[in-house]
Design an enzyme around this catalytic site. Structure first.
Site, PDB file in Angstrom:
ATOM      1  N   ARG A   2      25.577 -23.051  -8.376  1.00 11.50           N
ATOM      2  CA  ARG A   2      26.715 -23.877  -8.781  1.00 11.50           C
ATOM      3  C   ARG A   2      27.941 -23.656  -7.898  1.00 11.50           C
ATOM      4  O   ARG A   2      29.077 -23.678  -8.371  1.00 11.50           O
ATOM      5  CB  ARG A   2      27.087 -23.616 -10.253  1.00 11.50           C
ATOM      6  CG  ARG A   2      25.978 -23.863 -11.236  1.00 11.50           C
ATOM      7  CD  ARG A   2      25.479 -25.314 -11.212  1.00 11.50           C
ATOM      8  NE  ARG A   2      24.370 -25.476 -12.139  1.00 11.50           N
ATOM      9  CZ  ARG A   2      23.097 -25.278 -11.814  1.00 11.50           C
ATOM     10  NH1 ARG A   2      22.773 -24.946 -10.569  1.00 11.50           N
ATOM     11  NH2 ARG A   2      22.138 -25.412 -12.705  1.00 11.50           N
ATOM     12  N   SER A  26      27.432 -28.676 -19.589  1.00 10.47           N
ATOM     13  CA  SER A  26      27.522 -27.218 -19.721  1.00 10.47           C
ATOM     14  C   SER A  26      28.899 -26.756 -19.252  1.00 10.47           C
ATOM     15  O   SER A  26      29.253 -26.941 -18.091  1.00 10.47           O
ATOM     16  CB  SER A  26      26.428 -26.545 -18.892  1.00 10.47           C
ATOM     17  OG  SER A  26      25.146 -26.931 -19.349  1.00 10.47           O
ATOM     18  N   GLU A  48      32.775 -24.081 -15.632  1.00 15.48           N
ATOM     19  CA  GLU A  48      32.198 -24.936 -14.608  1.00 15.48           C
ATOM     20  C   GLU A  48      33.115 -26.091 -14.208  1.00 15.48           C
ATOM     21  O   GLU A  48      33.188 -26.452 -13.036  1.00 15.48           O
ATOM     22  CB  GLU A  48      30.847 -25.475 -15.086  1.00 15.48           C
ATOM     23  CG  GLU A  48      30.037 -26.159 -14.009  1.00 15.48           C
ATOM     24  CD  GLU A  48      28.582 -26.320 -14.390  1.00 15.48           C
ATOM     25  OE1 GLU A  48      27.929 -27.236 -13.857  1.00 15.48           O
ATOM     26  OE2 GLU A  48      28.083 -25.523 -15.209  1.00 15.48           O
TER      27      GLU A  48
END
Length: 398
Positions: free
Chosen positions: A189, A280, A390
């Site tokens: 990520r 998420s 995130e």
């Protein structure tokens, strides 16, 4: 790169892409709430809807020369914004274009995609052409350019497995720069582009809320195959009726992935408040193997892969020794925040998935951020693991 005989492949009927944004280019935008999947965010005074590369670059240069914040928005699916007015310019790349560069036996297929193209349209293009490597990434909202910044991943696949090169506009040198996959520093990520938003460069500048390198277009390299990559995710394998490590027709994998994502509120649906989120919210923590021993024995533990070490199309990335990835959802749930925590709202965890923070209607970015801080603090106190958000944070902090 090793050359091998291509597998049998055959294009399939057109597949419809899923909804990827809650707003449209013709829509009047007055606030960040209008352009984010959370549906929160303060007023904006200037919005540029760039329809060409020249217009996109000009908007970026104008903002930087004026010394005002720049926010390049794709689908708005990875942004949590506060209620204060955004004193900058919002830029949307409205170019949607995918072209086949080549499709040959040994080299496989290569496609060229403008950064503003919805990511799921890119996946559909690959699957319908009989190209392997993106099928498990179906249904992820946002644009192709944003997918590279984040190195999005799901169900055992990552963008890093297929990206070859990205053309970008470098805001520091004000020039177009081509970045090859080996130089993107693609990790779990993250990428060199994302890191530029939080790590000072050689001049001490932190770029944000958009990266130093603005993605213009991306080339992907894929293998010719109607079957998927080996299924690495147990839940997906079970739904497909195969064993982990087996392969299945990519069209079926796409259908199964979309079914799983919908069951978790991870496919946009205006009628479902669970999808008023950024998906998420926290990244699965990557920690030293020694620290993982301090976690409860039942806590999930997975290997961490190195995408930069892949030297063959479709090959699995090798694991990095000494690192362990655990589950943010497991930590959140076992810290006392099960799915549905905080309902009826206005800011609460999804009723379908503990990892998604949602706007139940009328929530502010600050209320969602407060919920995130509460969860993050509790997980840290109970397990010694600091969760990393995130989404890009605009006018709020966690």
């Amino acid at each position: 790169m090793t050359c091998s005989i291509p597998e049998f492949y055959e294009p399939v009927a057109t597949l419809p892409p899923v909804q990827w944004t809650r707003w449209h280019s013709h829509q009047s935008v007055q606030a960040l709430a209008d352009v984010t999947t959370f549906g929160v965010g303060g007023a904006v005074s200037r919005v540029v809807n760039a329809t060409s590369e020249d217009e996109l670059i000009a908007a970026v240069v104008d903002a930087d020369e004026a010394g005002i914040p720049l926010l390049v928005v794709g689908g708005g699916s990875n942004i949590l914004a506060g209620s204060a007015d955004f004193d900058g310019v919002v830029v949307r790349d409205s170019r949607h274009e995918i072209t086949t560069v080549f499709e040959e036996g040994c080299p496989g297929a290569r496609m060229h995609v403008t950064a503003g193209t919805p990511w799921d349209e890119t996946v559909v293009y690959a699957v319908t052409h009989g190209w392997m490597g993106m099928e498990a990434l179906s249904g992820i909202p946002g644009t192709t350019g944003a997918a590279i910044v984040q190195n999005v991943g799901a169900y055992g696949q990552e963008v890093a497995g297929t990206v070859a090169v990205a053309r970008t506009f470098d805001r520091l040198t004000r020039s177009v720069r081509t970045i090859f996959m080996s130089d993107m520093k693609l990790g779990y990520r993250t990428s060199i582009l994302k890191e530029s938003m939080r790590t000072p460069d050689s001049d001490g500048r932190v770029w944000g809320p958009s990266p130093r390198w603005i993605v213009l277009d991306v080339d992907f390299q894929l293998r010719l195959a109607s079957l998927s990559e080996p299924i690495r995710y147990g839940q997906l394998a079970e739904l497909l009726g195969v064993h982990p490590g087996d392969r299945a027709p990519s069209v079926q994998v796409r259908e199964a992935v979309l079914e799983l994502r919908r069951s978790k509120g991870m496919v946009l649906d205006d009628a479902d408040r669970d999808t008023y989120s950024a998906g998420s919210f926290f990244i699965n923590p990557v920690i030293p193997e020694a620290d993982a021993h301090a976690l409860p024995p039942e806590a999930p533990r997975y290997g961490v892969t190195d995408a930069s070490a892949v030297n063959q199309i479709g090959a699995a990335a090798p694991k990095i020794p000494g690192l362990v990835k655990t589950s943010a959802a497991w930590l959140i749930d076992h810290a006392g925040f099960s799915k549905g925590y905080g309902l009826p709202g206005p800011a609460a965890l999804s009723s379908k998935h503990a990892l998604a923070l949602t706007n139940r209607g009328g929530a502010s970015g600050e209320q969602i951020a407060q919920l995130a801080r509460t969860i993050r603090t509790s997980v840290s106190e109970q397990f010694g693991v600091v969760l990393e958000p995130e989404p890009v944070l605009v006018g709020v902090h966690i």
